[in-house]
Write an enzyme that holds these catalytic residues in place. Structure first.
Site, short mmCIF file in Angstrom:
data_model
loop_
_atom_site.label_atom_id
_atom_site.label_comp_id
_atom_site.label_asym_id
_atom_site.label_seq_id
_atom_site.Cartn_x
_atom_site.Cartn_y
_atom_site.Cartn_z
N MET A 41 0.18 8.49 -2.71
CA MET A 41 -0.31 6.81 -2.91
C MET A 41 -1.16 6.66 -1.81
O MET A 41 -1.08 5.77 -0.73
CB MET A 41 1.01 6.11 -2.55
CG MET A 41 2.07 6.13 -3.95
SD MET A 41 3.42 5.23 -3.87
CE MET A 41 4.54 5.96 -2.68
N TRP A 61 -3.69 3.16 -9.50
CA TRP A 61 -2.80 2.09 -9.55
C TRP A 61 -4.10 0.76 -9.45
O TRP A 61 -4.56 0.56 -8.35
CB TRP A 61 -2.01 2.00 -8.30
CG TRP A 61 -1.11 0.57 -8.03
CD1 TRP A 61 -1.50 -0.47 -7.50
CD2 TRP A 61 -0.07 0.51 -8.85
NE1 TRP A 61 -0.56 -1.44 -7.77
CE2 TRP A 61 0.54 -0.99 -8.65
CE3 TRP A 61 0.95 1.19 -9.72
CZ2 TRP A 61 1.47 -1.72 -9.10
CZ3 TRP A 61 2.01 0.54 -10.38
CH2 TRP A 61 2.38 -0.76 -9.87
N GLU A 90 11.32 4.13 -2.88
CA GLU A 90 10.57 3.79 -1.34
C GLU A 90 11.69 3.44 -0.65
O GLU A 90 12.80 2.65 -0.85
CB GLU A 90 9.48 2.78 -1.92
CG GLU A 90 8.46 3.52 -2.83
CD GLU A 90 7.05 2.56 -2.85
OE1 GLU A 90 6.95 1.87 -2.09
OE2 GLU A 90 6.18 2.70 -3.75
N TYR A 91 11.23 3.45 0.73
CA TYR A 91 11.93 2.94 1.79
C TYR A 91 13.73 3.46 1.75
O TYR A 91 14.65 2.87 1.77
CB TYR A 91 12.06 1.36 1.63
CG TYR A 91 10.71 0.78 1.73
CD1 TYR A 91 10.08 0.58 2.80
CD2 TYR A 91 10.21 0.15 0.46
CE1 TYR A 91 8.84 0.12 2.86
CE2 TYR A 91 9.05 -0.33 0.49
CZ TYR A 91 8.17 -0.62 1.70
OH TYR A 91 7.12 -0.95 1.69
N TYR A 134 -3.39 4.67 -0.89
CA TYR A 134 -4.12 3.41 -0.74
C TYR A 134 -3.21 2.44 0.34
O TYR A 134 -2.13 2.99 0.40
CB TYR A 134 -4.12 2.61 -2.19
CG TYR A 134 -3.38 3.17 -3.16
CD1 TYR A 134 -1.82 2.61 -3.06
CD2 TYR A 134 -3.34 4.23 -4.12
CE1 TYR A 134 -0.88 2.88 -4.04
CE2 TYR A 134 -2.38 4.50 -5.01
CZ TYR A 134 -1.23 3.89 -4.86
OH TYR A 134 -0.17 4.24 -5.76
N GLU A 135 -3.65 1.21 0.30
CA GLU A 135 -2.96 0.25 0.96
C GLU A 135 -3.03 0.34 2.56
O GLU A 135 -2.17 -0.14 3.26
CB GLU A 135 -1.41 0.07 0.61
CG GLU A 135 -1.24 -0.85 -0.59
CD GLU A 135 -1.47 -2.09 -0.38
OE1 GLU A 135 -0.70 -2.96 -0.11
OE2 GLU A 135 -2.80 -2.38 -1.08
N GLU A 166 16.25 -6.53 -9.86
CA GLU A 166 15.93 -7.81 -10.60
C GLU A 166 14.97 -8.55 -10.29
O GLU A 166 14.25 -9.15 -10.81
CB GLU A 166 17.53 -8.56 -11.02
CG GLU A 166 18.35 -7.88 -11.72
CD GLU A 166 19.28 -6.76 -10.69
OE1 GLU A 166 20.19 -6.39 -11.25
OE2 GLU A 166 18.76 -6.94 -9.53
#
Length: 426
Positions: A278, A404, A215-216, A280-281, A172
């Site tokens: 993914m 993204w 993720e994680y 990137y980053e 949330e």
């Protein structure tokens, strides 16, 4: 198609004259402001019109498409100024086709939050095979967190873009939760109930597939995650609906770290219909100034990925943003702000900065001085860097590109994509 690098003293009109193209079309398709201001080192995508049409009284976009035997989506892509709207007036000039051979066809997917600006969404969707509204999270009881995706789905249907439901472990408060991932992956009853909700949501809302991004995940849940993807695929495959799974950018099977270890390329590549790398980053909010997606790093991920996953299953992740770092960089203190590629160019114009290009990382960058006297370093994407990435799709034989994200305007990027590839319908 050519990529022109703006030199000192050049103008839109002068560049258009050099290539023999319409200056207004050149300006609009590259996101140049109405006053025509340019930055030294800025890129412009230049295309030669092959066929054009002057709209006659009583004609509609549909009748023009029918006359030339082309699709509405292709007209939207060739005429960015339409912004996905079919409204045309007598005297408007429409590009039917551009000259030049493309690299072929490819699939594209883009992510968008429900609060995306409507005109931005409409102008971008014709360039997307698929749209993935972000995101259905998981609540504390293991059920779906709701998503206000009605407007995105409606516009995707209007413009012929296939929507994919997005499932993640976002809570949330908008953070990826390892605990909720473990809860779902280790409890067969909760998985059963969650999969039922997913299938019902896909059916009720008209989604045409599922994109999963956990993720994680703790390393011990590596096989549990692959089993979950297989279970989802077993439920959706009979309806012909694909399952896509997002993968952290790994370069080997033994790569350590919470982001990487449970993302087993071989297991997940076999479990899913498609994967999104993914890629990137590398340059990120809390790291030192550098390219978001240096080309050598992207290649390293691809070189490993294709040894574990069939090439035709792979979406290459494409960043559609950059970062602005205040200098000097201090680890643990400096925080870069994210900005759009268009905003980066506009910033270079406003500050009188010359845009440089790093040949190793294949990415543009520049320095500027802020109003408070602080020196800043900006890395972003332009036509050169995006072209280098998009050409990897053909070189490696990949399924397509996953952007993204679609939340920030950058017309030049879509002009470039349209010049390089035919966007295929999902």
């Amino acid at each position: 198609m050519e990529i022109h690098i703006v030199q000192p003293g050049e103008t839109v009109y002068g560049i258009a004259g050099r290539y023999g193209v319409d200056p207004e079309l050149l300006r609009l398709s590259n996101g140049v402001p109405a006053d025509g201001t340019l930055a030294v080192g800025q890129t412009l995508v230049v295309q030669q019109v092959q066929t054009f049409h002057v709209v006659q009284p009583g004609e509609t976009l549909t009748s023009v498409a029918r006359r030339y035997g082309v699709t509405l989506r292709s007209l939207y892509r060739n005429n960015f100024w339409l912004e996905g709207s079919p409204a045309i007036l007598a005297g408007d000039v429409l590009v039917i086709t551009y000259a030049g051979e493309k690299l072929g066809g490819t699939y594209t997917n883009g992510y968008a939050y429900p609060f995306i600006r409507q005109t931005l969404l409409s102008s971008t969707l014709p360039y997307m095979s698929q749209l993935t509204p972000f995101t259905y999270g998981i609540d504390a009881a293991g059920g779906l967190l709701p998503l206000d995706d009605g407007e995105l789905l409606s516009e995707a249907r209007r413009l012929g873009t296939a929507p994919l439901m997005h499932l993640s472990t976002l809570t949330e408060d908008g953070h990826f939760s390892s605990e909720r991932a473990v809860m779902i992956l280790t409890d067969s009853g909760l998985r059963y109930q969650l999969i039922r909700q997913i299938v019902e949501t896909i059916s009720r809302k008209g989604y045409q597939g599922l994109d999963v991004d956990f993720e994680y995940i703790p390393p011990r849940q590596r096989e549990d995650y692959a089993r979950f993807i297989r279970e989802l695929r077993a439920q959706l495959a009979p309806s012909g609906l694909p399952v896509v799974v997002a993968l952290a950018p790994k370069t080997n099977a033994q790569q350590r770290g919470l982001l990487y270890e449970a993302h087993d390329y071989a297991l997940l590549g076999a479990a899913a219909d498609f994967v999104l790398l993914m890629t990137y980053e590398w340059g990120y909010t809390y790291g030192p100034p550098m390219a978001v997606a240096p080309l050598p790093n992207v290649r390293q991920v691809l070189d490993y990925a294709v040894t574990e996953i069939p090439r035709e299953k792979i979406y290459l992740g494409v960043p559609y943003y950059g970062y602005d770092w205040p200098l000097p960089f201090r680890q643990g203190e400096t925080r870069a702000r994210s900005l759009s590629n268009q905003a980066a160019v506009d910033l270079a114009v406003a500050r009188g900065a010359d845009i440089q290009y790093d040949e190793t990382s294949q990415a543009p960058w520049f320095h500027y001085t802020a109003e408070d006297g602080t020196t800043h370093e900006v890395w972003f994407e332009d036509a050169r860097s995006l072209s280098a990435k998009l050409r990897l799709i053909r070189e490696y034989g990949l399924h397509g590109a996953g952007y993204w994200s679609l939340m920030r305007p950058y017309p030049q990027g879509w002009t470039l994509l349209n010049a390089l590839y035919d966007v295929l319908d999902a």
